[in-house]
Design a protein around this motif. Structure first.
Motif, PDB file in Angstrom:
ATOM      1  N   GLN A 406       0.837  -1.200   0.000  1.00 33.00           N
ATOM      2  CA  GLN A 406       0.000   0.000   0.000  1.00 33.00           C
ATOM      3  C   GLN A 406       0.875   1.254   0.000  1.00 33.00           C
ATOM      4  N   LYS A 407       1.933   1.236   0.799  1.00 29.39           N
ATOM      5  CA  LYS A 407       2.851   2.373   0.804  1.00 29.39           C
ATOM      6  C   LYS A 407       3.466   2.567  -0.575  1.00 29.39           C
ATOM      7  N   SER A 408       3.890   1.465  -1.188  1.00 32.52           N
ATOM      8  CA  SER A 408       4.525   1.558  -2.497  1.00 32.52           C
ATOM      9  C   SER A 408       3.558   2.096  -3.541  1.00 32.52           C
ATOM     10  N   MET A 409       2.283   1.696  -3.451  1.00 31.21           N
ATOM     11  CA  MET A 409       1.288   2.216  -4.391  1.00 31.21           C
ATOM     12  C   MET A 409       1.124   3.720  -4.237  1.00 31.21           C
ATOM     13  N   LEU A 410       1.103   4.177  -2.986  1.00 29.73           N
ATOM     14  CA  LEU A 410       0.966   5.617  -2.749  1.00 29.73           C
ATOM     15  C   LEU A 410       2.152   6.389  -3.322  1.00 29.73           C
ATOM     16  N   VAL A 411       3.369   5.870  -3.077  1.00 26.34           N
ATOM     17  CA  VAL A 411       4.560   6.554  -3.565  1.00 26.34           C
ATOM     18  C   VAL A 411       4.606   6.550  -5.084  1.00 26.34           C
ATOM     19  N   THR A 412       4.322   5.397  -5.684  1.00 25.95           N
ATOM     20  CA  THR A 412       4.365   5.281  -7.141  1.00 25.95           C
ATOM     21  C   THR A 412       3.309   6.164  -7.785  1.00 25.95           C
ATOM     22  N   GLU A 413       2.137   6.179  -7.187  1.00 26.58           N
ATOM     23  CA  GLU A 413       1.062   7.026  -7.723  1.00 26.58           C
ATOM     24  C   GLU A 413       1.446   8.500  -7.629  1.00 26.58           C
ATOM     25  N   GLY A 414       2.144   8.861  -6.546  1.00 27.93           N
ATOM     26  CA  GLY A 414       2.589  10.244  -6.414  1.00 27.93           C
ATOM     27  C   GLY A 414       3.535  10.645  -7.530  1.00 27.93           C
ATOM     28  N   VAL A 415       4.399   9.716  -7.945  1.00 26.93           N
ATOM     29  CA  VAL A 415       5.286   9.983  -9.085  1.00 26.93           C
ATOM     30  C   VAL A 415       4.459  10.262 -10.330  1.00 26.93           C
ATOM     31  N   GLY A 416       3.429   9.431 -10.550  1.00 26.26           N
ATOM     32  CA  GLY A 416       2.585   9.622 -11.726  1.00 26.26           C
ATOM     33  C   GLY A 416       1.911  10.974 -11.741  1.00 26.26           C
ATOM     34  N   ARG A 417       1.461  11.423 -10.594  1.00 31.10           N
ATOM     35  CA  ARG A 417       0.767  12.713 -10.533  1.00 31.10           C
ATOM     36  C   ARG A 417       1.721  13.878 -10.814  1.00 31.10           C
ATOM     37  N   ARG A 418       2.981  13.736 -10.407  1.00 31.10           N
ATOM     38  CA  ARG A 418       3.938  14.814 -10.659  1.00 31.10           C
ATOM     39  C   ARG A 418       4.301  14.898 -12.139  1.00 31.10           C
ATOM     40  N   VAL A 419       4.455  13.744 -12.770  1.00 30.36           N
ATOM     41  CA  VAL A 419       4.933  13.714 -14.151  1.00 30.36           C
ATOM     42  C   VAL A 419       3.813  13.961 -15.147  1.00 30.36           C
ATOM     43  N   ALA A 420       2.670  13.346 -14.932  1.00 28.90           N
ATOM     44  CA  ALA A 420       1.538  13.490 -15.856  1.00 28.90           C
ATOM     45  C   ALA A 420       0.270  13.685 -15.034  1.00 28.90           C
ATOM     46  N   PRO A 421       0.030  14.887 -14.506  1.00 23.04           N
ATOM     47  CA  PRO A 421      -1.075  15.126 -13.569  1.00 23.04           C
ATOM     48  C   PRO A 421      -2.461  14.883 -14.159  1.00 23.04           C
ATOM     49  N   ASP A 422      -2.595  14.869 -15.469  1.00 18.29           N
ATOM     50  CA  ASP A 422      -3.904  14.668 -16.082  1.00 18.29           C
ATOM     51  C   ASP A 422      -4.179  13.209 -16.415  1.00 18.29           C
ATOM     52  N   VAL A 423      -3.300  12.314 -16.001  1.00 16.31           N
ATOM     53  CA  VAL A 423      -3.436  10.901 -16.357  1.00 16.31           C
ATOM     54  C   VAL A 423      -3.454  10.056 -15.090  1.00 16.31           C
ATOM     55  N   ASN A 424      -4.289   9.027 -15.080  1.00 19.15           N
ATOM     56  CA  ASN A 424      -4.311   8.087 -13.966  1.00 19.15           C
ATOM     57  C   ASN A 424      -3.488   6.859 -14.352  1.00 19.15           C
ATOM     58  N   MET A 425      -2.404   6.609 -13.625  1.00 16.74           N
ATOM     59  CA  MET A 425      -1.486   5.559 -14.038  1.00 16.74           C
ATOM     60  C   MET A 425      -2.087   4.169 -13.904  1.00 16.74           C
ATOM     61  N   TRP A 426      -3.056   3.992 -12.971  1.00 20.38           N
ATOM     62  CA  TRP A 426      -3.670   2.671 -12.846  1.00 20.38           C
ATOM     63  C   TRP A 426      -4.583   2.384 -14.042  1.00 20.38           C
ATOM     64  N   GLU A 427      -5.174   3.442 -14.588  1.00 21.53           N
ATOM     65  CA  GLU A 427      -5.957   3.269 -15.805  1.00 21.53           C
ATOM     66  C   GLU A 427      -5.056   2.818 -16.957  1.00 21.53           C
ATOM     67  N   LEU A 428      -3.842   3.340 -16.995  1.00 24.23           N
ATOM     68  CA  LEU A 428      -2.899   2.911 -18.025  1.00 24.23           C
ATOM     69  C   LEU A 428      -2.597   1.421 -17.906  1.00 24.23           C
ATOM     70  N   ALA A 429      -2.583   0.919 -16.676  1.00 18.57           N
ATOM     71  CA  ALA A 429      -2.235  -0.485 -16.454  1.00 18.57           C
ATOM     72  C   ALA A 429      -3.429  -1.417 -16.577  1.00 18.57           C
ATOM     73  N   GLN A 430      -4.648  -0.891 -16.761  1.00 16.97           N
ATOM     74  CA  GLN A 430      -5.837  -1.747 -16.780  1.00 16.97           C
ATOM     75  C   GLN A 430      -5.761  -2.841 -17.843  1.00 16.97           C
ATOM     76  N   PRO A 431      -5.319  -2.566 -19.083  1.00 19.27           N
ATOM     77  CA  PRO A 431      -5.215  -3.669 -20.047  1.00 19.27           C
ATOM     78  C   PRO A 431      -4.289  -4.789 -19.561  1.00 19.27           C
ATOM     79  N   LEU A 432      -3.174  -4.403 -18.919  1.00 23.75           N
ATOM     80  CA  LEU A 432      -2.274  -5.421 -18.376  1.00 23.75           C
ATOM     81  C   LEU A 432      -2.959  -6.228 -17.276  1.00 23.75           C
TER      82      LEU A 432
END
Length: 522
Positions: A406-432
């Motif tokens: 859970q901690k790792s998800m929070l940290v990783t998600e925070g990276v996604g928000r900084r780099v591409a704030p208009d994109v949800n990184m988990w949505e990107l991974a949904q096909p996988l």
């Protein structure tokens, strides 16, 4: 009074004084195991610290040193203990300390590698490029060799002097406090404080030996062999020991420097896609993940390859838990809350006597307000944290093994928000996720699991039969005999009674501590 009790109370008093000075004693209040110490600390300390409670707590933990910083980072995911605002503030807690001297660095490197520093490295920069609670990193160049005629540029990680002793002392205190919590606070037992401390202790123990970190880096490198989007720096085992680790130096941009990424011709969205896919593969494909993927540990090379560093904190998830998590994540992404609820019950995370329908409703009540927002505002990691807040209603026990994820998800998600704030990184991974679920939970996946189970059982069957024959022979010859430790464990325990009177013992000991303080000053 036992030496252990006196040591723990003395350390607890120092901690309480620092926390009182930062007006952050609410953490000890919430734990509820040292009320006399907390009350006394309030009396003898001024409290004029500014900021929100979580900010004040972060400053107190920083002053208390390496163990406290690590504890604060672990608490940043425990919204069930601290509430969302405090936990969010703790996510900003920086694992940074002043560097230790180059003389100490030289002493440690030469002692660990059993050679003079100049014999190991052609050049070694005395100023560190990073200094954290566990270790600091220096840049160096190796001596020329056949593979690297001009020497190889490397990063050398050196363990901080005395950090292992400091951690041992504070972990002993944490273990004792967890015992007291479980004995005196029945409502907190479902949070499994002792098991949580043991999980934290195991993680710290791995960080205290840099050979373990090097091995983790090599394992992850093997998992991603042939992947052109994500990689791990090479480990130089000839220059690695318990307190020193040498790795290939990375030439790239920090993942959160968006302007520089764009200027270099890189697409931030593609960077996040690659980071998202890498994290998904770590968790679901391999069951072995980097648990500290903050921006300082992720770089992007000129060709767009994402590179991770710092493998001191790693997590593992068994196949069964991976399937459960996959069901949960896909259920939330597709608004199938019944699937989310059933995944919890099948895994045994929610007791069988609870209502699946009620838990489905609770899951919907948490998810719908979040899922109704634009995709870029959806936080799956925060959703999971909020889900844990309903656990008390359903008598759901904490899962310490998942706290790191859970901690790792929070940290990783925070990276996604900084780099591409208009994109949800988990949505990107949904096909996988969907592809992995189809492969794992589909007919072929179930058949493969069944064959694996059958093979494992067949391999163990001779040992099982041998033990059964031996047990039958012992029973027929001597009857049923219990091991002395088993008999001892079956006797009525008195420790709980002892722990119940601890608050009164604390009052007595506190008087001694205050007298010492007034005499010699603390």
């Amino acid at each position: 009074m036992t030496p252990r009790l006196f040591r723990n109370l003395s350390r607890l008093w120092v901690i309480a004084r620092v926390m009182a000075r930062h007006d952050a004693l609410f953490l000890l209040d919430r734990v509820g195991v040292a009320a006399p110490v907390v009350a006394a600390a309030r009396l003898v300390s001024r409290r004029d610290a500014p900021g929100r409670p979580g900010q004040r707590l972060a400053r107190a933990l920083t002053e208390l040193g390496p163990t406290a910083i690590k504890v604060g980072q672990a608490l940043s995911i425990r919204t069930d203990l601290l509430g969302e605002e405090v936990a969010t503030d703790l996510t900003e807690l920086q694992d940074q300390l002043p560097p230790f001297s180059f003389d100490e660095v030289r002493r440690i490197v030469e002692s660990e590698l059993d050679r003079p520093l100049e014999a190991v490295f052609l050049t070694f920069e005395p100023e560190p490029v990073a200094a954290a609670s566990i270790a600091q990193v220096h840049f160096a160049i190796t001596h020329p060799e056949d593979s690297y005629p001009e020497g190889r540029k490397v990063a050398v990680k050196v363990l901080r002097p005395g950090v292992d002793e400091a951690f041992r002392r504070d972990l002993a205190l944490m273990d004792w406090l967890a015992e007291v919590m479980e004995a005196t606070q029945p409502a907190l037992r479902r949070l499994k404080p002792s098991e949580t401390v043991r999980t934290f202790e195991a993680s710290v123990h791995m960080e205290m030996d840099l050979r373990f970190e090097a091995a983790a880096a090599c394992e992850m490198a093997e998992n991603f062999a042939g992947d052109e989007t994500f990689r791990v720096p090479d480990v130089d085992w000839t220059r690695t020991a318990q307190r020193v680790m040498t790795q290939e130096r990375i030439v790239g941009l920090p993942v959160d420097e968006v302007d520089h990424l764009v200027a270099a011709g890189l697409d931030p969205l593609e960077v996040i896609r690659r980071a998202s896919n890498a994290f998904f593969n770590m968790v679901f494909r391999d069951g072995f993940f980097h648990a500290d993927m903050h921006p300082g540990n992720l770089f992007v090379e000129p060709d767009g390859t994402v590179v991770a560093v710092d493998f001191g904190i790693m997590g593992r998830i068994d196949p069964s838990t991976r399937r459960t998590l996959g069901q949960m994540l896909l259920g939330f992404l597709t608004a199938d809350y019944r699937r989310v609820a059933e995944a919890h019950f099948v895994a045994g995370w929610v007791p069988a006597d609870q209502s699946v329908e009620a838990f489905t409703q609770a899951s919907r009540s948490i998810a719908e307000p979040i899922m109704g927002k634009p995709l870029a505002e959806i936080s799956i990691a925060r959703l999971l944290a909020q889900l844990f807040q309903v656990t008390e209603t359903f008598h759901m026990e904490a899962q310490p093994s998942l706290l790191m994820l859970q901690k790792s998800m929070l940290v990783t998600e925070g990276v996604g928000r900084r780099v591409a704030p208009d994109v949800n990184m988990w949505e990107l991974a949904q096909p996988l996720i969907e592809s992995w679920m189809a492969e794992t939970m589909g007919p072929m996946g179930r058949l493969r699991d069944g064959m694996d189970t059958l093979q494992s059982t067949a391999e163990r069957l001779p040992r099982i039969l041998a033990h059964a024959d031996r047990a039958a022979a012992l029973l027929s010859a001597d009857g049923l005999r219990l091991h002395p430790e088993t008999v001892k464990a079956m006797r009525p325990k008195r420790s709980n009674a002892m722990l119940m009177i601890l608050p009164w013992m604390l009052v007595a000991v506190l008087g001694t501590l205050l007298a010492v303080q007034l005499t010699v000053g603390w």
